[in-house]
Write an enzyme that holds these catalytic residues in place. Structure first.
Site, PDB file in Angstrom:
ATOM      1  CE1 TYR A  35     -49.134 -15.275   9.832  1.00 51.10           C
ATOM      2  CE2 TYR A  35     -50.769 -16.446  11.149  1.00 51.10           C
ATOM      3  CZ  TYR A  35     -49.502 -15.925  11.003  1.00 51.10           C
ATOM      4  OH  TYR A  35     -48.583 -16.053  12.019  1.00 51.10           O
ATOM      5  CE  LYS A 149     -47.437 -18.218   8.946  1.00 54.23           C
ATOM      6  NZ  LYS A 149     -46.606 -18.105  10.153  1.00 54.23           N
TER       7      LYS A 149
END
Length: 288
Positions: A35, A149
């Site tokens: 994300y 991430k």
């Protein structure tokens, strides 16, 4: 924070209430995805290139092939802002998972990744930016690939929740006394005019705002030492601050209920805040 009505899903724009994925979705079942959160000021992205580049680095790290090129992705994200007629401060949340398939640890074959992005209003937290925040310290129990991430955020969530329950803004994480970062931000210590922070290893996320902070420090001839500081160094710090896309450059004035310096935002932190506002073209500036 209100969500704008038009979302980006795959390469299409739809009403947010129409988004629907099967329950056998790898992001839900395995956290098998990545994300990004991109800050928006007055309808314009900040650190746009950095965020898109990191999105593709994360995808490559977990072997997800994003169907869109970087150029195509940037065009879609720009259209997302335009189609929602956004002109205020906010953020864009974007998520890509490996896709929907019968549950199996092994990667599914010939499955298209699921992607969506949406826009939310998010005013600046001027109270925290001007006066600073309190934090706690917590052991860093995350995995060894924090540079990705990914959606695997349960340890971060637990640390942040513990901080909230103790009336604090953030949790400073450490591995055996060596400070890594916070639950949702990078962290820095200032001592004798020098700034210390953990080096960019796999144990931390290389924040996009951290990249900006590095530029600001270089321009101001302030030495940045990429060397992890210890928990025991915190009590004698002149300043401590954190950075992230949603927190900008935020002063930390208390750690584990002990004041940092004189308990007020420090000179270097304020200088970095001004540099941030200048680069992000923020008109409604802080009083610092």
């Amino acid at each position: 924070m209100s969500v704008y009505p038009i979302i980006l899903t795959q390469s299409e724009f739809k009403d947010k209430d129409s988004l629907n994925y099967p329950f056998e979705e790898r992001g839900l079942q395995f956290g098998d995805g990545i994300y990004e959160v991109i800050r928006v000021y007055e309808g314009k992205y900040y650190l746009f290139e950095e965020h898109v580049d990191r999105l593709y680095r994360s995808a490559e790290a977990i072997k997800i092939e994003i169907p869109q090129s970087k150029k195509e992705m940037k065009e879609l994200l720009l259209q997302l802002i335009t189609k929602n007629e956004m002109t205020t401060d906010g953020k864009v949340y974007m998520q890509i998972t490996r896709g929907s398939a019968p549950r199996d640890h092994i990667f599914p074959q010939s499955v298209e990744p699921n992607m969506y992005a949406y826009v939310q209003d998010m005013p600046r937290n001027k109270e925290a930016l001007q006066h600073g925040v309190s934090t706690i310290t917590q052991p860093d129990i995350r995995w060894e690939n924090c540079y990705i991430k990914s959606l695997n955020l349960l340890p971060n969530v637990l640390a942040k929740q513990t901080a909230k329950e103790q009336g604090c803004y953030e949790a400073i994480l450490h591995r055996d006394g060596k400070v890594t970062e916070c639950s949702a931000s990078n962290v820095y210590l200032v001592k004798n005019g020098k700034v210390y922070t953990h080096p960019t290893t796999n144990n931390i996320l290389y924040g996009c705002v951290r990249m900006a902070v590095e530029r600001f420090l270089k321009a101001a001839n302030i030495e940045l030492i990429e060397e992890a500081f210890q928990l025991e160094d915190i009590s004698s710090a002149d300043e401590i601050f954190l950075s992230s896309s949603t927190s900008e450059v935020t002063p930390i004035v208390r750690v584990d209920d002990k004041a940092i310096g004189d308990g007020k935002p420090g000179t270097i932190t304020k200088q970095l805040q001004r540099a941030y506002e200048t680069e992000a073209a923020i008109k409604d500036k802080l009083t610092v």
